[in-house]
Design an enzyme around this catalytic site. Structure first.
Site, short mmCIF file in Angstrom:
data_model
loop_
_atom_site.label_atom_id
_atom_site.label_comp_id
_atom_site.label_asym_id
_atom_site.label_seq_id
_atom_site.Cartn_x
_atom_site.Cartn_y
_atom_site.Cartn_z
CB SER A 248 -0.94 -0.03 1.20
OG SER A 248 -0.50 0.88 2.17
CE LYS A 249 -2.67 5.18 -3.54
NZ LYS A 249 -2.99 5.15 -4.95
NE ARG A 250 -4.80 5.71 2.46
CZ ARG A 250 -5.76 4.99 1.89
NH1 ARG A 250 -5.87 3.72 2.14
NH2 ARG A 250 -6.61 5.55 1.07
#
Ligand code: GLU
Length: 478
Positions: A248-250
């Site tokens: 995930s980019k988060r």
């Protein structure tokens, strides 16, 4: 036959995550191999999440990955605008059309009501505003009460569709919520915009993440309500960080630019991610873009998620690095030499020759060359070598003899250096391998180096090699 048209529809969040890139890649491969068109559509209706410069990141990443678009914000085309925020009126017009047909309705419910609403036992919208009278709706609109527009989904029956990866999907309609199509700011939700845009842009094949698989029946209702042909669906399984977590980019995982900065080649990243979720017919692991275009097949797409394995990607990158021409290798390598402690001190090309076959990413360069300037006194027991029957007393003899020969040398050439090493071995009646290993340690201070004694002596040059041998000798005499 109808031209195949597919699209890459990223939200401009400022990152190009490998999962996004893989969606773009598969759409590109699918379009190219079918002589079709790939459209770039920027999905920026979630105004809170829009990041300045993010569209540029998308374009730069795709350019580096050699993914090109036939239509898009920069390319133009007959189906624009290709940026959703510029299509506001289009969505509004279509939402009104659905209201007129009874497939959508105004919803005036406020946050508090929505926070607690339940329907058929679960927390979701209960169709309350579907039953408002015409007069009530008009009154609310006249008063300027904020509203959304919701999709009216039948409660009875089941929805079915065929996904080209997952096969037949059947979902009871009672599980589908009356989602918001148009938000109170007049912007559409993904749930609405994807359908309107895919239809108006003539998309024949929708390739996207399988998080949208279970919502697809809702989208199909919209196609049907408008009297539009449904597209073909190709849903992709997620790329996982490990068994339990999606990349995930988060969490800052797996951003394309980060890999480039670590010294990966775009071609190797593309090659690696192509295989995350798609299996070729044979076990081929290295693919040029051309080969990917020819080999890619929807039937090779996986129904189970794949785990991102950086070790594997590194290995593949190393294979790509080995195949670069030396000049090209150096073009990539120079910035890393410049960042290393050999900057301005030693010949980058000489190191380049040693490193091209020994690194998997360019980012390893500074660490791999650092030994050369970190030369310092080391434990003389490091000379001990069981195989060659060498201890530090023998090492001292090796250095003494070779040093006297090196001193006399006019031409600091590999051939001459090798001759001296062989001669030293002869005099001492030991293997020349033993001499190489003693000298390498003596002039580098470490046991593992890219390249052997002669290569390092060549990088250091005559003066510094001799200076280091003298030092090493003194340390042995302490
Ligand atoms: N904007 C959506 C996303 O980034 C696109 C999904 C789709 O391809 O339809 O997840």
């Amino acid at each position: 036959m109808k031209t195949i048209r597919t699209r890459f529809a990223p939200s401009p969040t400022g990152f190009m995550h490998v999962g996004n890139l893989r969606s773009a890649l598969y759409a590109f491969l699918f379009a190219k191999q079918n002589n079709g068109k790939l459209i770039l559509r920027i999905e920026n209706t979630d105004t809170d999440r829009v990041v300045p410069g993010a569209v540029e990141v998308i374009y730069n990443t795709c350019k580096a990955a050699k993914i090109t678009f036939d239509e898009g914000p920069n390319e133009g085309g007959n189906f624009g605008p290709y940026v959703q925020s510029e299509r506001k009126e289009i969505y509004q017009k279509h939402a009104k059309e659905l209201i007129d047909k009874g497939h959508a309705y105004y919803c005036f419910c406020d946050k508090e009501r929505l926070a607690n609403v339940t329907f058929m036992g679960t927390h979701r919208y209960d169709k309350h505003c579907l039953y408002l009278s015409k007069e009530q709706i008009e009154e609310n609109l006249a008063k300027g009460i904020p509203y959304t527009i919701r999709q009216n989904i039948p409660i009875e029956g089941v929805s079915e569709f065929e996904d080209l990866v997952f096969g037949k999907i059947t979902i009871p309609n009672k599980e589908l919520e009356d989602n918001v199509l148009l938000k109170s700011d007049g912007m559409p939700t993904y749930n609405f915009a994807n359908v309107v845009d895919d239809h108006l842009m003539g998309i024949t094949h929708v390739i996207r993440g399988n998080e949208y698989l279970s919502s697809t029946p809702k989208y199909n209702f919209l196609y049907d309500n408008f009297g539009w042909e449904r597209p073909e669906y190709i849903h992709l399984t997620p790329i996982m960080k490990d068994e339990n977590r999606k990349l995930s980019k988060r969490h800052g995982d797996a951003n394309f630019d980060d890999f480039i900065n670590k010294g990966y080649l775009a071609e190797a990243i593309v090659n690696y991610i192509a295989l995350l979720g798609w299996s070729p017919k044979d076990n081929q692991e290295k693919f040029t873009m051309e080969q990917l275009i020819n080999s890619f097949s929807v039937s090779g797409l996986s129904r189970s998620s794949s785990v991102f394995d950086e070790v594997k990607m590194k290995w593949l990158n190393g294979e790509y690095i080995k195949e670069l021409s030396f000049d090209n290798f150096m073009n990539y390598a120079i910035p890393y030499f410049e960042k290393s402690n050999i900057k301005g001190k030693y010949d980058y090309n000489k190191f380049g020759h040693l490193l091209q076959s020994r690194i998997e990413t360019f980012g390893e360069i500074p660490e791999k060359v650092s030994f050369i300037t970190n030369y310092h006194k080391f434990d003389k027991n490091l000379y001990y070598n069981k195989r060659f029957k060498i201890d530090y007393n023998k090492a001292r003899e090796v250095i003494e003899i070779s040093l006297s020969l090196f001193n006399k040398l006019d031409n600091w050439l590999d051939e001459e250096l090798n001759n001296i090493i062989n001669k030293t071995a002869e005099v001492l009646e030991i293997k020349s391998g033993a001499v190489y290993s003693v000298l390498r340690l003596a002039i580098s201070g470490v046991q593992i180096t890219p390249g052997g004694a002669v290569e390092i002596a060549d990088i250091l040059g005559k003066e510094e090699t001799i200076e280091r041998l003298n030092k090493a000798l003194n340390w042995l005499r302490d």
